[in-house]
Design an enzyme around this catalytic site. Sequence first.
Site, PDB file in Angstrom:
ATOM      1  N   CYS A   1       0.824  -1.229   0.000  1.00 35.38           N
ATOM      2  CA  CYS A   1       0.000   0.000   0.000  1.00 35.38           C
ATOM      3  C   CYS A   1       0.853   1.272   0.000  1.00 35.38           C
ATOM      4  O   CYS A   1       0.309   2.379  -0.022  1.00 35.38           O
ATOM      5  CB  CYS A   1      -0.926   0.007   1.209  1.00 35.38           C
TER       6      CYS A   1
HETATM    7  C1  LIG Z   1       0.750  -4.972   3.127  1.00 34.78           C
HETATM    8  S1  LIG Z   1       1.877  -6.245   3.492  1.00 34.78           S
HETATM    9  C2  LIG Z   1       0.744  -7.596   3.654  1.00 34.78           C
HETATM   10  C3  LIG Z   1       0.602  -8.061   5.056  1.00 34.78           C
HETATM   11  C4  LIG Z   1      -0.115  -9.388   5.165  1.00 34.78           C
HETATM   12  N1  LIG Z   1      -1.485  -9.314   4.668  1.00 34.78           N
HETATM   13  C5  LIG Z   1      -0.110  -9.924   6.588  1.00 34.78           C
HETATM   14  O1  LIG Z   1      -1.131 -10.503   6.967  1.00 34.78           O
HETATM   15  O2  LIG Z   1       0.883  -9.786   7.290  1.00 34.78           O
HETATM   16  C6  LIG Z   1       2.623  -6.552   1.923  1.00 34.78           C
HETATM   17  C7  LIG Z   1       3.622  -7.692   1.925  1.00 34.78           C
HETATM   18  O3  LIG Z   1       4.010  -7.919   0.575  1.00 34.78           O
HETATM   19  C8  LIG Z   1       5.336  -8.383   0.590  1.00 34.78           C
HETATM   20  N2  LIG Z   1       5.866  -8.227  -0.774  1.00 34.78           N
HETATM   21  C9  LIG Z   1       6.337  -7.093  -1.369  1.00 34.78           C
HETATM   22  N3  LIG Z   1       6.735  -7.339  -2.615  1.00 34.78           N
HETATM   23  C10 LIG Z   1       6.507  -8.674  -2.845  1.00 34.78           C
HETATM   24  C11 LIG Z   1       6.718  -9.524  -3.959  1.00 34.78           C
HETATM   25  N4  LIG Z   1       7.276  -9.067  -5.096  1.00 34.78           N
HETATM   26  N5  LIG Z   1       6.358 -10.825  -3.858  1.00 34.78           N
HETATM   27  C12 LIG Z   1       5.818 -11.304  -2.715  1.00 34.78           C
HETATM   28  N6  LIG Z   1       5.600 -10.548  -1.599  1.00 34.78           N
HETATM   29  C13 LIG Z   1       5.947  -9.248  -1.668  1.00 34.78           C
HETATM   30  C14 LIG Z   1       6.001  -7.483   1.634  1.00 34.78           C
HETATM   31  O4  LIG Z   1       7.217  -8.041   2.106  1.00 34.78           O
HETATM   32  C15 LIG Z   1       4.911  -7.397   2.706  1.00 34.78           C
HETATM   33  O5  LIG Z   1       5.088  -8.388   3.696  1.00 34.78           O
END
Ligand SMILES: C[S@@+](CC[C@H](N)C(=O)[O-])C[C@H]1O[C@@H](n2cnc3c(N)ncnc32)[C@H](O)[C@@H]1O
Length: 171
Positions: A90
């Site tokens: 986000c």
């Molecule tokens: C908004 S957080 C989501 C949190 C999650 N819903 C939870 O319950 O903890 C977004 C997550 O996406 C991960 N992320 C970012 N880029 C990514 C990618 N290319 N592939 C997979 N995960 C990714 C980040 O590390 C982060 O943990």
Amino acid sequence: MTNEEFKNKIIKVGTFFSGIGNPEKAFNRLEEEGYIVDYKIEFFSEIDKNAIKSYCAIHNIDEKFNLGNITSIKGSDLPYCDIWIGGFPCQDIFVAGKMKGFDYESSTRSSLGWEMIRLLREVIIKPKYVIFENVAIIAGKKFKDTLDLFKEDLKNLGYTLYDDLLSVVLV
Ligand SMILES: C[S@@+](CC[C@H](N)C(=O)[O-])C[C@H]1O[C@@H](n2cnc3c(N)ncnc32)[C@H](O)[C@@H]1O
């Protein structure tokens, strides 16, 4: 998703941008409270090594179920799931950030949400349900055009759309 539909079924769950797996914890609670019989995490997708370790500890699952970076996943890598969930980044939507948005192929971190749509196109059997989660402002005027295109793609993939603004109360 109705209680009837999943009364005697193990719900197959796959998540992207999994973090520490809050949606998975919600399934755990649904099970404890008797709304579902059981659920199984078929895969998750996370790149942050601390989040991965926490996820595996919290959900008692091996790291081999982590498919890693969503941009490297192919539809053919994915086992069938009843439901996919993705709380995509986000940072580019949130007011405290620069609000660069999540336009398709804009290369912002928030535009990674479109990767789930790519995978929905690629996967052989689509999940019956998909949940996208993000900050409330995504539904505001600034991001309306992008969100409309995002929704249009989902409709074209055959999904009926529902959206809601949730207030989370932690108990
Ligand atoms: C908004 S957080 C989501 C949190 C999650 N819903 C939870 O319950 O903890 C977004 C997550 O996406 C991960 N992320 C970012 N880029 C990514 C990618 N290319 N592939 C997979 N995960 C990714 C980040 O590390 C982060 O943990």
